[in-house]
Design an enzyme around this catalytic site. Sequence first.
Site, PDB file in Angstrom:
ATOM      1  CG  ASP A  75      -1.436  22.040  -6.894  1.00  0.00           C
ATOM      2  OD1 ASP A  75      -0.669  21.011  -6.661  1.00  0.00           O
ATOM      3  OD2 ASP A  75      -2.734  21.903  -7.257  1.00  0.00           O
ATOM      4  NE  ARG A  83      -2.109  23.721 -11.008  1.00  0.00           N
ATOM      5  CZ  ARG A  83      -3.074  22.746 -11.374  1.00  0.00           C
ATOM      6  NH1 ARG A  83      -3.010  22.282 -12.600  1.00  0.00           N
ATOM      7  NH2 ARG A  83      -3.903  22.274 -10.384  1.00  0.00           N
ATOM      8  NE  ARG A 145      -3.369  15.108  -8.026  1.00  0.00           N
ATOM      9  CZ  ARG A 145      -4.382  15.947  -7.370  1.00  0.00           C
ATOM     10  NH1 ARG A 145      -5.598  15.581  -7.358  1.00  0.00           N
ATOM     11  NH2 ARG A 145      -3.962  16.668  -6.512  1.00  0.00           N
ATOM     12  CE  LYS A 175      -1.028  17.648  -3.809  1.00  0.00           C
ATOM     13  NZ  LYS A 175      -1.140  19.049  -4.813  1.00  0.00           N
ATOM     14  CG  HIS A 176      -4.880  15.774  -0.851  1.00  0.00           C
ATOM     15  ND1 HIS A 176      -4.264  15.029  -1.692  1.00  0.00           N
ATOM     16  CD2 HIS A 176      -4.905  17.154  -1.615  1.00  0.00           C
ATOM     17  CE1 HIS A 176      -4.178  15.754  -2.920  1.00  0.00           C
ATOM     18  NE2 HIS A 176      -4.576  17.043  -2.964  1.00  0.00           N
ATOM     19  CG  HIS A 188     -11.682  20.199  -6.753  1.00  0.00           C
ATOM     20  ND1 HIS A 188     -10.786  18.931  -6.842  1.00  0.00           N
ATOM     21  CD2 HIS A 188     -10.611  21.163  -6.702  1.00  0.00           C
ATOM     22  CE1 HIS A 188      -9.474  19.462  -6.663  1.00  0.00           C
ATOM     23  NE2 HIS A 188      -9.436  20.716  -7.033  1.00  0.00           N
ATOM     24  CG  ASP A 260      -6.934  20.627  -1.103  1.00  0.00           C
ATOM     25  OD1 ASP A 260      -6.588  21.521  -2.047  1.00  0.00           O
ATOM     26  OD2 ASP A 260      -7.314  19.519  -1.530  1.00  0.00           O
TER      27      ASP A 260
END
Length: 492
Positions: A75, A83, A145, A175-176, A188, A260
């Site tokens: 990601d 990351r 984002r 995405k998404h 989340h 996801d």
Amino acid sequence: MTVLAHRSDTVTRDALAVLQPGFEGTTAPAWVLRLVGEGLTAVGLFGRNIASPEQLAALTAQLRGERDDLLVAIDEEGGDVTRLEVRTGSSFPGNLALGAVDDTALTREVARELGRRLAECGVNLNWAPSADVNSNPDNPVIGVRSFGADTRLAARHTAAYVEGLQASGVAACTKHFPGHGDTNVDSHEALPRIDVDLDTLQARELIPFKAAIEAGTKAVMSAHILVPSLDPTRPATLSPQILTGLLRKELGYEGLIVTDGMEMNAIAGTYGIERGSVLAIAAGADAICVGGGLADEGTVLQLRDALVAAVREGTLPEERLADAAARVRALAEWTRRVRPDAGLRGAGSDIGLTAARRALVITGRAARTEAPYVATFSPVANFAVGDETPWGVAGELTALLPDTASGVYPEGTSAAEVLAAAGERTVVAVVRDAHRHPWMAEALDALVAARPDTVVVEMGLPRAEPRGALHIATHGAAPVCGRAAAEVIAGA
């Protein structure tokens, strides 16, 4: 008996093939290597798996010792969500900064260089870019984002990003789907809901995904969101109407559909990850992403066994599982065969800093100071960003002005506390989405009222009116954005 055993083995291998699990550690655990040998075709890497580019390259080489076409996913959006550089912050600005510049050639070049660095480390699938149109400025999880709130802008930059990333030999995962930008809940934590009609979806949310499909995106990631105008009962990740009806049939998408993270509460807290994974594959998803929070052998085996049991019970057609596994293997084969475009930049490329500088929007001016006080107003980070990645201006400004002092201020901070700490120094107030945090806006207003020479750096969505003697909107909080702002402050 032999036929039945062969069929059982095939179903088990297919069930493993559709999983994209994470794991703990900077080397591959024995259970991961064993399952790769048994049919696991993909793994997902997170910040916990990465210590350095060299270590990451060694890890991916270790994994590919078991199978050379393994999909290694990450990601890595750049900007706030990184990351690869989780401990230092990204060398690239994120989508909002690229959208603010609005130069698709620059977006393509940034994505190419980011992809080159991933490929150099052995990563060949990136869960990026975000094609979400950030139409809701109070969105707690998308924000910077997104390339922006303008549909056509988001579409052209999504396409450019996909082209640039895949030119480096790394598969893009757009995405998404069908669009997470108009939510006010983080999936989340709970299940978001988008209450707009079909005409709005077609004219706003779906345009960037159509652009990504036309650009040849190798994967699309589903969103854990409820869109009643498309399916009133199931979130997109579990909806045949959305994944098969809309994405496959109406939009004509033939690539890999990835979910996801199934451990996210929007799914885990409503359906559970085992039932959710079966429903997702049945609905048309091809790959199950799991491992951001659950990264153990037991979880992977439970998901494998749940898929196998669903086939045996007849609740998941064997042909659907086989089709999903075949799409995973086809993408794995593409990554093995693809060759990056010639002329990619080298390790010394400063394209990220170039982009961050171009993304700045500067209002006003301030007197030069050799010893400012940087007050960073720090909100709670969302799950996608995480709280372990450094951000801000203090470190970058200290590198340019060594006498800089700084402090970090959480919710509840008053302007008086900042002023007491700053003393006679010029205050540089660093905020992130000040429009979404009343405590932050209140402290900032009081600070500017008391000290009109305050410099304000907004590192989130720049929705609030510019304030302070000098106001800099960076359109992202990565250190590279902080460096660009620090250069302006130090040379003001």
